[in-house]
Design a protein around this motif. Structure first.
Motif, PDB file in Angstrom:
ATOM      1  N   UNK A  30      47.524  49.515  24.743  1.00  9.44           N
ATOM      2  CA  UNK A  30      48.693  49.832  25.571  1.00  9.44           C
ATOM      3  C   UNK A  30      48.378  49.573  27.043  1.00  9.44           C
ATOM      4  N   UNK A  31      47.160  49.905  27.471  1.00 12.66           N
ATOM      5  CA  UNK A  31      46.756  49.625  28.857  1.00 12.66           C
ATOM      6  C   UNK A  31      46.762  48.124  29.113  1.00 12.66           C
ATOM      7  N   UNK A  32      46.265  47.363  28.150  1.00 17.83           N
ATOM      8  CA  UNK A  32      46.242  45.906  28.303  1.00 17.83           C
ATOM      9  C   UNK A  32      47.663  45.359  28.398  1.00 17.83           C
ATOM     10  N   UNK A  33      48.547  45.868  27.531  1.00 20.48           N
ATOM     11  CA  UNK A  33      49.937  45.398  27.536  1.00 20.48           C
ATOM     12  C   UNK A  33      50.632  45.744  28.850  1.00 20.48           C
ATOM     13  N   UNK A  34      50.217  46.855  29.475  1.00 16.33           N
ATOM     14  CA  UNK A  34      50.854  47.306  30.720  1.00 16.33           C
ATOM     15  C   UNK A  34      50.198  46.706  31.954  1.00 16.33           C
ATOM     16  N   UNK A  35      49.257  45.790  31.776  1.00 18.74           N
ATOM     17  CA  UNK A  35      48.436  45.335  32.903  1.00 18.74           C
ATOM     18  C   UNK A  35      49.135  44.309  33.793  1.00 18.74           C
ATOM     19  N   UNK A  36      50.235  43.719  33.301  1.00 15.83           N
ATOM     20  CA  UNK A  36      50.912  42.698  34.092  1.00 15.83           C
ATOM     21  C   UNK A  36      50.142  41.394  34.210  1.00 15.83           C
ATOM     22  N   UNK A  37      49.092  41.238  33.441  1.00 18.24           N
ATOM     23  CA  UNK A  37      48.291  40.009  33.475  1.00 18.24           C
ATOM     24  C   UNK A  37      48.889  38.965  32.533  1.00 18.24           C
ATOM     25  N   UNK A  38      48.488  37.699  32.690  1.00 17.03           N
ATOM     26  CA  UNK A  38      48.941  36.691  31.723  1.00 17.03           C
ATOM     27  C   UNK A  38      48.489  37.033  30.302  1.00 17.03           C
ATOM     28  N   UNK A  39      47.300  37.649  30.202  1.00 17.39           N
ATOM     29  CA  UNK A  39      46.809  38.019  28.870  1.00 17.39           C
ATOM     30  C   UNK A  39      47.707  39.078  28.219  1.00 17.39           C
ATOM     31  N   UNK A  40      48.341  39.931  29.054  1.00 14.44           N
ATOM     32  CA  UNK A  40      49.239  40.951  28.498  1.00 14.44           C
ATOM     33  C   UNK A  40      50.391  40.298  27.750  1.00 14.44           C
ATOM     34  N   UNK A  41      50.964  39.251  28.362  1.00 17.36           N
ATOM     35  CA  UNK A  41      52.079  38.554  27.712  1.00 17.36           C
ATOM     36  C   UNK A  41      51.608  37.891  26.422  1.00 17.36           C
TER      37      UNK A  41
END
Lengths: 373, 373
Positions: A291-302
């Motif tokens: 969930x933290x990764x998804x909320x990170x706003x990084x290209x990897x999150x997408x």
């Protein structure tokens, strides 16, 4: 997202591994570390609490006793004795350490039944959660429902909750009623946490916030660790302020514990976790690092969101693991765990100013984070 | 085999129907009977206990509260208020009647929380049993698991057990710890009874003895009625002998209750049972009249065994009903119920020699059998 680690089969202490030594993170557990206070405390707890638990389980009618002893690792499915361990005994160790910190060895002895009651509640929720989550492996063995069926798993869970509260109801200690009231309140919170977990798993990844994931983890894991510490304080005759501080300590340590557990669930050694590597990712679990990764706003999150929305593929786990790591999910979880531990330490300093008396609590709190950091 | 009758929607008393008047057995409930003590007791119980139950359920977190209020008939599935009743309140009425019989109105007032706790335990087992048995209808409404799913049904059951024991843990009355110990022991017995029921349903009809079916019914139904009466006695400050007699009274009355309930389940009016006529037979349930019929050694017993082994057919229910009746299953169950009631009366006379003081208990005991006899 449920706690997944079994205690090391030997009961031997683990060596502290440096946070900057990733080469040892996933390796087999080092065996050389000696004298770790937490390991000794856990072993002493098991030695003191296991007889109370075995007597309690032994009082069950045969059809409940068998799945109960199987779940605790004391019998095989066919009823023959098993050498397996019943878990780390972290929660009863917290009860006893809190009692000891605030009331010395007399309080520790007085709190034995409460420690067993907390462990019974923990295990009742594990058995029921496994039914709901359809989890097939726990502590390296098939879960109760896979061996005995859903109905018996539901029944043995119900019976374990009743046993827990019976231990307190039959305890003549003046703290027992307040302890029972707190433990029942905690059961309700555990149920709400499990509900939130199940409900969140059904939602799309981008609809789940980090805040509610943390709240869920506090209800599902922090609540019982907090309750364990509060019960120990009650048996030491502590006042409301100390009891509340011990509860807060346990909750913060519990969140740290869950954060680390989620890290181990993705990056840990399957030989220690008892689960296949990346099982949570394959099952699209919304663990705290994810969930933290998804909320990170990084290209990897997408990328991760897209991958989580896609059906399971062979050999995707390594890719998902990399995405969560590159989106900062692992680092976030480890930093959060460290923050929570700092808060936990403040709470314990508040309730138990004498560092020597607080030693057991601090050692157990460190134990839950030193597993990877 | 679980208790199936909902209380009459009007709460009005039923008229006593003569045992020799089969023409009225299955008809709609007569409405003219006035002044029945049991009906008044049940209504008084609901008036006193419902507020305690509503406060307890109101303390649950929202995701548990909704299925709980739905199950109790106080909300619809969408959360809007419902006018439905929460059941007969027989168990809490027994708690209060036993307290009153042995300790007067002060004991009755003191036992209110215990009465609510017993009702919460009863309802927790209903919610879980429905999950295990895949029963889809309860009190004329879809069961909790069919509306909210298995996971929430398991969780709300867990929370209801916790609430029950919390009421006792927070009760300052000196009898509360002993009451909690007894209630938790009863939960274990209820679990064993449900296990036996489920296990028996999987076995061939000729492998199930009448003796073990009765033992199962005692564990599954008698135990909680006995516990209810024992708790009332504890709150009246009664001695061990009286408490044991009250427990025995409740168990015998509970068996009578289950026998009559099984009779109603086959020969009763679906408008009153809330279940389709003959549903137990269609599901091949080994109810007490069926097991008695199978054990009768009559030609009909062999026919019934063959029919029970065959797959379900349309319009077989009438035929099965006739076979059970002709093999003596219905008469046996009604005679057994009368025997159990006689034993129950002996127990109550032992514990409460004054017939006036025992009036409420006797009225409730009669209530459970007068439904068809």
């Amino acid at each position: 997202m449920t706690e997944s680690m079994a205690r090391p089969a030997t009961g031997r202490p683990e060596q502290r591994t440096a946070r900057t030594a990733p080469d040892t993170r996933n390796g087999p557990e080092p065996r050389g570390g000696e004298g770790h206070e937490a390991a000794a405390l856990l072993e002493r707890t098991r030695a003191a609490v296991d007889p109370v638990l075995r007597t309690a389980l032994g009082s069950l009618p045969a059809p409940m006793r068998r799945p109960a002893l199987y779940h605790f690792g004391w019998q095989n499915a066919d009823g023959t004795p098993a050498a397996g361990g019943s878990g780390k005994a972290l929660r009863p160790a917290l009860v006893l350490a809190a009692a000891s910190a605030l009331g010395g060895s007399a309080a520790r002895t007085a709190a034995l039944r409460a420690a067993a009651a907390v462990e019974l509640v923990h295990n009742f929720t594990l058995v029921h959660d496994d039914v709901m989550d359809r989890d097939t492996t726990r502590r390296h063995r098939p879960t109760v429902w896979t061996v005995f069926g859903d109905a018996d798993a539901i029944l043995v869970g119900d019976a374990l909750q009743a046993l827990a509260l019976r231990l307190l109801a039959e305890d003549p200690h003046p703290a027992a009623p307040a302890a029972a009231a707190r433990l029942t309140q905690c059961v309700v919170e555990l149920c709400a946490g499990q509900h939130a977990d199940t409900a969140m798993e059904r939602r799309a990844p981008d609809e789940v916030s980090l805040e509610e994931t943390l709240a869920m983890a506090e209800a599902k894991t922090g609540a019982l660790l907090g309750c364990a510490c509060a019960l120990g304080a009650l048996y030491a005759g502590a006042g409301d302020t100390e009891v509340a501080a011990m509860d807060a300590f346990g909750r913060e340590a519990g969140l740290a514990f869950q954060l680390i557990d989620d890290v181990i669930g993705t990056w840990g050694d399957p030989r220690r976790t008892g689960k296949p590597a990346g099982a949570d990712l394959a099952a699209r679990k919304k663990s705290l690092p994810v969930v933290a990764a998804l909320a990170s706003g990084t290209p990897e999150a997408a990328e991760l969101a897209a991958a989580y929305a896609a059906p399971h593929r062979q050999e995707e786990v390594e890719e998902l693991t990399r995405l969560v790591e590159r989106a900062g999910g692992r680092d976030w979880a480890q930093t959060q765990a460290a923050d929570r531990m700092a808060r936990a330490m403040q709470e314990v300093a508040h309730a138990v100013p004498d560092p020597e008396a607080a030693g057991g609590l601090l050692a157990l709190a460190e134990f839950v984070t030193r597993r990877t950091t």
